[in-house]
Write a protein that holds these residues in place. Structure first.
Motif, short mmCIF file in Angstrom:
data_model
loop_
_atom_site.label_atom_id
_atom_site.label_comp_id
_atom_site.label_asym_id
_atom_site.label_seq_id
_atom_site.Cartn_x
_atom_site.Cartn_y
_atom_site.Cartn_z
N TRP A 55 0.87 -1.10 -0.11
CA TRP A 55 -0.02 0.02 -0.05
C TRP A 55 0.81 1.20 0.14
O TRP A 55 0.34 2.21 -0.34
N THR A 56 2.22 1.19 0.29
CA THR A 56 2.85 2.53 0.63
C THR A 56 4.13 2.58 -0.27
O THR A 56 4.56 3.49 -0.52
N GLN A 57 4.66 1.43 -0.85
CA GLN A 57 5.82 1.68 -1.87
C GLN A 57 5.38 1.07 -3.03
O GLN A 57 5.29 -0.23 -3.53
N PRO A 58 5.84 1.99 -4.05
CA PRO A 58 5.50 1.39 -5.45
C PRO A 58 6.56 0.35 -5.97
O PRO A 58 6.42 -0.53 -6.77
N ASP A 59 7.77 0.65 -5.43
CA ASP A 59 8.96 -0.22 -5.63
C ASP A 59 9.09 -1.13 -4.36
O ASP A 59 9.92 -0.96 -3.66
N ALA A 60 8.10 -2.14 -4.68
CA ALA A 60 7.93 -2.96 -3.50
C ALA A 60 8.62 -4.26 -3.52
O ALA A 60 9.28 -4.64 -4.55
N GLU A 61 8.87 -4.90 -2.35
CA GLU A 61 9.49 -5.87 -2.32
C GLU A 61 9.02 -6.94 -1.17
O GLU A 61 8.33 -6.47 -0.32
N TRP A 62 8.93 -8.41 -1.51
CA TRP A 62 8.35 -9.08 -0.54
C TRP A 62 9.43 -10.12 -0.11
O TRP A 62 9.54 -11.40 -0.63
N PRO A 63 10.34 -9.79 0.81
CA PRO A 63 11.68 -10.62 0.92
C PRO A 63 11.25 -11.92 1.73
O PRO A 63 12.19 -13.06 1.46
N LEU A 64 10.40 -12.00 2.59
CA LEU A 64 9.86 -13.27 3.14
C LEU A 64 8.88 -14.28 2.35
O LEU A 64 8.91 -15.47 2.77
N MET A 65 8.49 -13.72 1.27
CA MET A 65 7.32 -14.50 0.68
C MET A 65 8.12 -15.65 -0.21
O MET A 65 9.04 -15.28 -0.96
N VAL A 66 7.55 -16.86 0.04
CA VAL A 66 7.89 -17.97 -0.64
C VAL A 66 6.70 -18.60 -1.30
O VAL A 66 5.78 -18.81 -0.64
#
Length: 132
Positions: A55-66
């Motif tokens: 919701w807050t970062q257009p350059d987003a990352e999901w480092p813990l998503m597997v």
């Protein structure tokens, strides 16, 4: 003759898993001056998995998503779509990429992929893929 109890016989391996991790997006275009609120949907045949909305970062990352896809779901291609989540439960396709898995062997692959189509004329998605 019976085998010795000390003999070790190879066990058959179960189905392999395609693991997708390290998801990131960058360079997404704003729509009507509002920054995109991206999420990523990854599909391998009939199995579709999604990241949470950033919701807050257009350059987003999901480092813990597997994301784990059983081998039974096929060898590809892996369909990756990036959406912009609107506040009123609407979504807008920002871009997509189809990743061939034929070359994925015993080593992992990490790469940025350019998004095509959709409402955004730019943007990239990063994936790390490995067979377990």
């Amino acid at each position: 003759r019976r085998p010795s109890p000390w003999c070790v016989f190879p066990q058959p391996h179960g189905p392999r898993i395609l693991r997708v991790s390290g998801l990131r997006v960058r360079g997404l275009q704003a729509h009507l001056s509002a920054a995109p609120r991206p999420y990523v949907a990854v599909t391998l045949h009939s199995l579709r998995l999604k990241t949470p909305v950033s919701w807050t970062q257009p350059d987003a990352e999901w480092p813990l998503m597997v994301m784990d896809f059983p081998e039974g779901h096929g060898a590809g291609p892996l369909e990756v779509r990036v959406f912009d989540k609107e506040r009123l439960s609407r979504k807008r396709l920002l871009g997509a990429v189809s990743v061939r898995l034929a070359g994925l062997g015993e080593r992992s692959v990490e790469s940025w992929y350019a998004l095509q189509g959709g409402a955004s004329c730019a943007g990239e998605v990063f994936l790390r893929m490995e067979l377990l």
